[in-house]
Design a protein around this motif. Structure first.
Motif, mmCIF file in Angstrom:
data_model
loop_
_atom_site.group_PDB
_atom_site.id
_atom_site.type_symbol
_atom_site.label_atom_id
_atom_site.label_comp_id
_atom_site.label_asym_id
_atom_site.label_seq_id
_atom_site.Cartn_x
_atom_site.Cartn_y
_atom_site.Cartn_z
ATOM 1 N N UNK A 103 67.961 28.010 8.280
ATOM 2 C CA UNK A 103 67.530 27.375 9.524
ATOM 3 C C UNK A 103 66.386 28.161 10.154
ATOM 4 N N UNK A 104 66.520 29.486 10.178
ATOM 5 C CA UNK A 104 65.462 30.329 10.748
ATOM 6 C C UNK A 104 64.191 30.239 9.909
ATOM 7 N N UNK A 105 64.341 30.249 8.593
ATOM 8 C CA UNK A 105 63.173 30.143 7.718
ATOM 9 C C UNK A 105 62.472 28.802 7.902
ATOM 10 N N UNK A 106 63.232 27.753 8.038
ATOM 11 C CA UNK A 106 62.649 26.424 8.270
ATOM 12 C C UNK A 106 61.858 26.404 9.574
ATOM 13 N N UNK A 107 62.413 27.007 10.618
ATOM 14 C CA UNK A 107 61.712 27.075 11.902
ATOM 15 C C UNK A 107 60.423 27.885 11.777
ATOM 16 N N UNK A 108 60.457 28.972 11.027
ATOM 17 C CA UNK A 108 59.260 29.795 10.842
ATOM 18 C C UNK A 108 58.193 29.049 10.056
ATOM 19 N N UNK A 109 58.593 28.333 9.028
ATOM 20 C CA UNK A 109 57.635 27.552 8.246
ATOM 21 C C UNK A 109 57.049 26.431 9.103
ATOM 22 N N UNK A 110 57.889 25.768 9.883
ATOM 23 C CA UNK A 110 57.401 24.704 10.759
ATOM 24 C C UNK A 110 56.408 25.252 11.782
ATOM 25 N N UNK A 111 56.706 26.410 12.345
ATOM 26 C CA UNK A 111 55.791 27.024 13.318
ATOM 27 C C UNK A 111 54.462 27.371 12.658
ATOM 28 N N UNK A 112 54.504 27.903 11.463
ATOM 29 C CA UNK A 112 53.269 28.225 10.746
ATOM 30 C C UNK A 112 52.468 26.958 10.464
ATOM 31 N N UNK A 113 53.142 25.876 10.100
ATOM 32 C CA UNK A 113 52.455 24.607 9.841
ATOM 33 C C UNK A 113 51.807 24.071 11.115
ATOM 34 N N UNK A 114 52.512 24.180 12.230
ATOM 35 C CA UNK A 114 51.940 23.732 13.508
ATOM 36 C C UNK A 114 50.672 24.526 13.809
ATOM 37 N N UNK A 115 50.727 25.839 13.621
ATOM 38 C CA UNK A 115 49.554 26.676 13.882
ATOM 39 C C UNK A 115 48.385 26.284 12.981
ATOM 40 N N UNK A 116 48.652 26.061 11.709
ATOM 41 C CA UNK A 116 47.582 25.713 10.775
ATOM 42 C C UNK A 116 46.986 24.345 11.117
ATOM 43 N N UNK A 117 47.825 23.389 11.489
ATOM 44 C CA UNK A 117 47.337 22.051 11.823
ATOM 45 C C UNK A 117 46.547 22.053 13.132
ATOM 46 N N UNK A 118 47.039 22.785 14.130
ATOM 47 C CA UNK A 118 46.380 22.777 15.443
ATOM 48 C C UNK A 118 45.166 23.700 15.515
ATOM 49 N N UNK A 119 45.052 24.600 14.568
ATOM 50 C CA UNK A 119 43.929 25.549 14.573
ATOM 51 C C UNK A 119 43.174 25.495 13.246
ATOM 52 N N UNK A 120 42.660 24.322 12.876
ATOM 53 C CA UNK A 120 42.029 24.204 11.555
ATOM 54 C C UNK A 120 40.743 25.005 11.411
ATOM 55 N N UNK A 121 40.040 25.274 12.489
ATOM 56 C CA UNK A 121 38.772 25.967 12.390
ATOM 57 C C UNK A 121 38.843 27.467 12.461
ATOM 58 N N UNK A 122 40.043 28.019 12.488
ATOM 59 C CA UNK A 122 40.196 29.469 12.628
ATOM 60 C C UNK A 122 39.824 30.178 11.332
ATOM 61 N N UNK A 123 39.933 29.514 10.214
ATOM 62 C CA UNK A 123 39.585 30.131 8.935
ATOM 63 C C UNK A 123 40.703 30.976 8.387
ATOM 64 N N UNK A 124 41.889 30.381 8.299
ATOM 65 C CA UNK A 124 43.076 31.108 7.852
ATOM 66 C C UNK A 124 42.918 31.668 6.450
ATOM 67 N N UNK A 125 42.220 30.963 5.585
ATOM 68 C CA UNK A 125 42.149 31.366 4.195
ATOM 69 C C UNK A 125 40.772 31.860 3.779
ATOM 70 N N UNK A 126 39.925 32.159 4.731
ATOM 71 C CA UNK A 126 38.602 32.656 4.398
ATOM 72 C C UNK A 126 38.660 34.140 4.095
ATOM 73 N N UNK A 127 37.947 34.540 3.070
ATOM 74 C CA UNK A 127 37.898 35.941 2.696
ATOM 75 C C UNK A 127 36.453 36.421 2.807
ATOM 76 N N UNK A 128 36.276 37.653 3.206
ATOM 77 C CA UNK A 128 34.888 38.154 3.284
ATOM 78 C C UNK A 128 34.262 38.190 1.899
ATOM 79 N N UNK A 129 32.936 38.066 1.836
ATOM 80 C CA UNK A 129 32.259 38.060 0.516
ATOM 81 C C UNK A 129 32.362 39.400 -0.177
#
Length: 129
Positions: A103-129
């Motif tokens: 249950x806790x893991x599901x809540x954590x995954x859901x929270x992470x998904x909300x953050x990724x969806x609501x903050x698409x321009x933050x560059x979560x997966x961008x790596x420096x060159x």
């Protein structure tokens, strides 16, 4: 730039100080109401450990955000704060109801998904060159 860095450092120091102070009171409160994790065979603790530590951390972070609204009130910061508050509430419920790990893991995954969806321009997966 220097002013903003100084404001971030001040906010961090205030948050750390408020969290430290709140920890003392929250710990006493937790012990008083019996909100402690008792030793069990499947746990690491060998003595009763007070719960509710997330309350002190949330109070410290909230204090910093309220004292420095220029740093806090961007869409990104408020979104992260809202997601973190949701996770804080899950932890608080867990302190009293002992939620299952899934249950806790599901809540954590859901929270992470909300953050990724609501903050698409933050560059979560961008790596420096």
């Amino acid at each position: 730039m220097i002013e903003q860095l100084a404001a971030f450092i001040a906010a961090f120091l205030v948050s750390a100080a408020v969290t430290t102070l709140a920890t003392v009171f929250v710990r006493l409160f937790a012990v008083r109401i019996g909100a402690v994790a008792r030793p069990q065979n499947d746990r690491w603790n060998r003595r009763a450990v007070p719960l509710l530590g997330g309350v002190a951390v949330w109070i410290g972070v909230t204090a910093a955000l309220l004292l420095w609204p220029a740093l806090a009130f961007s869409r990104e910061v408020l979104t992260i704060y809202a997601v973190a508050t949701g996770l804080y509430l899950v932890g608080l419920v867990d302190d009293f109801l002992n939620l299952k790990a899934g249950t806790k893991l599901t809540a954590q995954i859901a929270a992470a998904c909300v953050a990724v969806v609501l903050l698409p321009g933050v560059g979560w997966l961008e790596f420096p060159p």
